[in-house]
Design an enzyme around this catalytic site. Sequence first.
Site, PDB file in Angstrom:
ATOM      1  N   LEU A   1     -15.640  -8.867 -22.416  1.00 44.01           N
ATOM      2  CA  LEU A   1     -16.617  -8.986 -23.496  1.00 44.01           C
ATOM      3  C   LEU A   1     -17.870  -9.635 -22.924  1.00 44.01           C
ATOM      4  CD1 LEU A   1     -14.400 -10.177 -26.511  1.00 44.01           C
ATOM      5  CD2 LEU A   1     -14.726  -7.881 -25.590  1.00 44.01           C
ATOM      6  N   ASP A   2     -18.887  -8.814 -22.677  1.00 44.10           N
ATOM      7  CA  ASP A   2     -20.099  -9.262 -21.997  1.00 44.10           C
ATOM      8  C   ASP A   2     -20.997 -10.050 -22.954  1.00 44.10           C
ATOM      9  OD1 ASP A   2     -22.209  -9.103 -19.831  1.00 44.10           O
ATOM     10  OD2 ASP A   2     -23.233  -8.012 -21.445  1.00 44.10           O
TER      11      ASP A   2
END
EC number: 2.4.1.352
Length: 559
Positions: A228-229
Amino acid sequence: MKQKITDYLDEIYGGTFTATHLQKLVTRLESAKRLITQRRKKHWDESDVVLITYADQFHSNDLKPLPTFNQFYHQWLQSIFSHVHLLPFYPWSSDDGFSVIDYHQVASEAGEWQDIQQLGECSHLMFDFVCNHMSAKSEWFKNYLQQHPGFEDFFIAVDPQTDLSAVTRPRALPLLTPFQMRDHSTRHLWTTFSDDQIDLNYRSPEVLLAMVDVLLCYLAKGAEYVRLDAVGFMWKEPGTSCIHLEKTHLIIKLLRSIIDNVAPGTVIITETNVPHKDNIAYFGAGDDEAHMVYQFSLPPLVLHAVQKQNVEALCAWAQNLTLPSSNTTWFNFLASHDGIGLNPLRGLLPESEILELVEALQQEGALVNWKNNPDGTRSPYEINVTYMDALSRRESSDEERCARFILAHAILLSFPGVPAIYIQSILGSRNDYAGVEKLGYNRAINRKKYHSKEITRELNDEATLRHAVYHELSRLITLRRSHNEFHPDNNFTIDTINSSVMRIPRSNADGNCLTGLFNVSKNIQHVNITNLHGRDLISEVDILGNEITLRPWQVMWIK
């Protein structure tokens, strides 16, 4: 599980997530369950080691980059790594992939989904879920600017007079960017990272549904680890810091529930390059948010230990590492496509020592990125340099470079958690100043792309630094993968023998123990350790007496 999903939706949206929205979501989850047939690994173990790479890392004369990578991986890397983290391979417009134009496609210049499927046949896959923002060149954003129905609130418009002084800024750039709409009005849109990366509006149920579609697509395409950037920035509340907000954590819990429902065994990894105490909050209660968090404090602390020839700060921090449950672990790394983050050092080292480290690295050729603070000052937040050059000095011999580099990676491989190694590290790369000059941004120093024949020739040449690093690091990884004591969940302790030598014993449920000894200094160290007998797996020398001699930068794994 469905009740849990509904409860999270109620907490996030209240009545704005309607029964119609819920039915759309349920239909998509049921469809995804039928599509996702690949079984995930039940739990991580000592054999899990991740390669971080770009999809277009290698090029050749007759193939696109992805099939070229697959060939190179099969020849050089498949026997060493269990997982491949393919950095964003979607069509993009800036930030080397992190400004996504179309989440559902593979960039045509790199290859196609079939190439990724082929890679997945010989490796576990990790994809980026670039969830905070998307490209200003995307169809979604064009539809928004054209004021098309269904896209009215996909992005975040803010009155420029709004007081946003409390907002945490990861970049020294404007937070709001003006755009002209079809009706010729101007809207100031939230752009956390750049004017080409427009933040998505998660207050809109339609945005959530669209992004869940993206996530389900990746699961169906074989992603077993999902990164999850920039996830800490997802939810915005003017008047707050707009980072780590409660509803950001609730969205992660929602995504975790969805993944557990449709693809159990999939691992969520949160990417939050922030001080350690904020980072570990993304474990949640230990079973409801991230399975792994990036161990962002490890790269600068290992670097600090080798630079200062002193392990005390590293050990003091590591002695306090605790996990909330056996369902969580660390995602450990030393280098990545980004630079070495400094924020994770804050609270662990005095600011004066951080600035001293930055200055020393700058003198050796490293580049520095800065961020604006709410009080109008600015601070260094990232050092751009290959980890090889960060650890050594310009005048260092290749033998010394290699020794320091292998020492650092032995520390990485000894820590509890799953280790990840950047492609430039296994290739033994040096700073790419030509890339910085050509591309115009500091992070290019550690993102060089190669012709497959050129890199193969260098790896085969026994006189090169690349050859030495590749073979030594490969041997170290192979040793780690074959000894159960290194299982991420096994017991871990760490202590200092003296200011330059540390000890890491790892033991398993059978009572077997493997002890790591690490000399981070340029001096020979004679240490007395009672009852430590066995064989050093690295040098293949038997350790018989209480006095052990460690060469400069030497590591021992004694079993």
